[in-house]
Design a protein around this motif. Sequence first.
Motif: not given
Length: 326
Positions: A166-192
Motif C-alpha cells: 500500500l502506498h499513500e497517494v497524498t497525506p491526510p487532509v483535515d477538514e473539521g469533522p472530516l479527514l480525507r485520505i488517499s492511497f493505492s494498493a495491489a490486492i487480490r479479490l476473493s474471486v478468480r
Amino acid sequence: MPLPYPSGWFCLALSREVPAGAVVNRRFMGRDVVLYRTRGGVLRVVDAHCPHLGAHLGAGGVVDGEHLVCPFHRFAFDVEGSCVKVPGGAPPRATLAQFTVRERSKIIYVWHGHDAAPPAWEPSELPDDRFAPAASWSTLLASHPQEVMESFVDYQHQPIVHNVSLHEVTPPVDEGPLLRISFSAAIRLSVRLATITVEQGLVLSGLGLASGEVTLHQVGMTLGVVLMATPVGPWQTHLRVAVVTEAASRADSPRLRKAASMSLSAVAGQALVRTIAHQMGQDARIWNRKRYEPNPQLTPGESAIGQYRRWVRQFYPPDTWPTGTS
C-alpha cells in the motif's frame, strides 16, 4: 473505558432491515433503542422504554398505522414522540425520547452528541439515493471506533498483517469533522481474478463512518464503499462494511446491457466485501486483544497516526478527551 463514547453519526441498520411496519431492537452506547417505520414510511429511532411504566417497546410493541404502540398498556406514540392515544380517557403528556436519524443510500444513521447536543455537522461524501448496498458484512469487536478507524492511517501494518503493498497517494487532509485520505494498493479479490490495482479516496466522517470510492482498474469499475463502526457498549463496537452500487444503469441502456452491468457490479461488490471482511478479520485478532496506548512511540514514517490522534480530539468533551500525540 480508556476512551469515552465519541460524538458523531453512527450506523444502526441497513434500510432493508427496517421495512414498513417493522419494530427492530438495537444496542447503542450501552442502552437499548428501537427503530421502527410507520406504514406510511416514516423512520424513527427512539428510546426502547415506554415513559409510562418502562415497558420495552421492542418486546411486543407494534406499529399501528403511523403510531408505535406499547405492548404493556397500549399507549400509542406519534412520529413526534408524543403519546396520542390510550385505551381509556385522555392520554398523558408523555414523550418518547427520540434520536436524530438520517437515511442515506439505504443505510440508517443516528446522531450522538455530548450533553444531548444537536447535530453539529452532517455525514458527508455518501452516495445519493440512487445507490444501495450490493453486498454487506458485519462483526462485533472488543474495541472502540477510534481504534478501528485508526487502521486507515496506519500504513505500516498493511504489508505485515495483510500482505498488501500500500502506498499513500497524498497525506491526510483535515477538514473539521472530516479527514480525507488517499492511497493505492495491489490486492487480490476473493474471486478468480488476478491481482488488481486499487485506488481509493476515503473520507472519515467522525469516528463512526468512512466512505469513498474504490476504482478497480483492470475491470474498469468504480464501487462505493462504506465502513461503519458503531459503539454498542463499553469497548464493544459493531463493525459493518457495505459496497454500494447504482441501483439502475442509464435510462437509455438496452435491457440486456443493463442487466449484465448490474450483474457484474454485484459480483464485483460481493468479491470486494469478502476481501475487506478477510482483512478486517485479520485486524480483529489484534483489535480484540490489544491495549489502547494513549502516548504511542511513533516512528518518523507514522506521522499520519499522529495527525489522526490530534484530529479525533474534537469528538470528545474538552475536559475528557484522551491524551495522545500532540
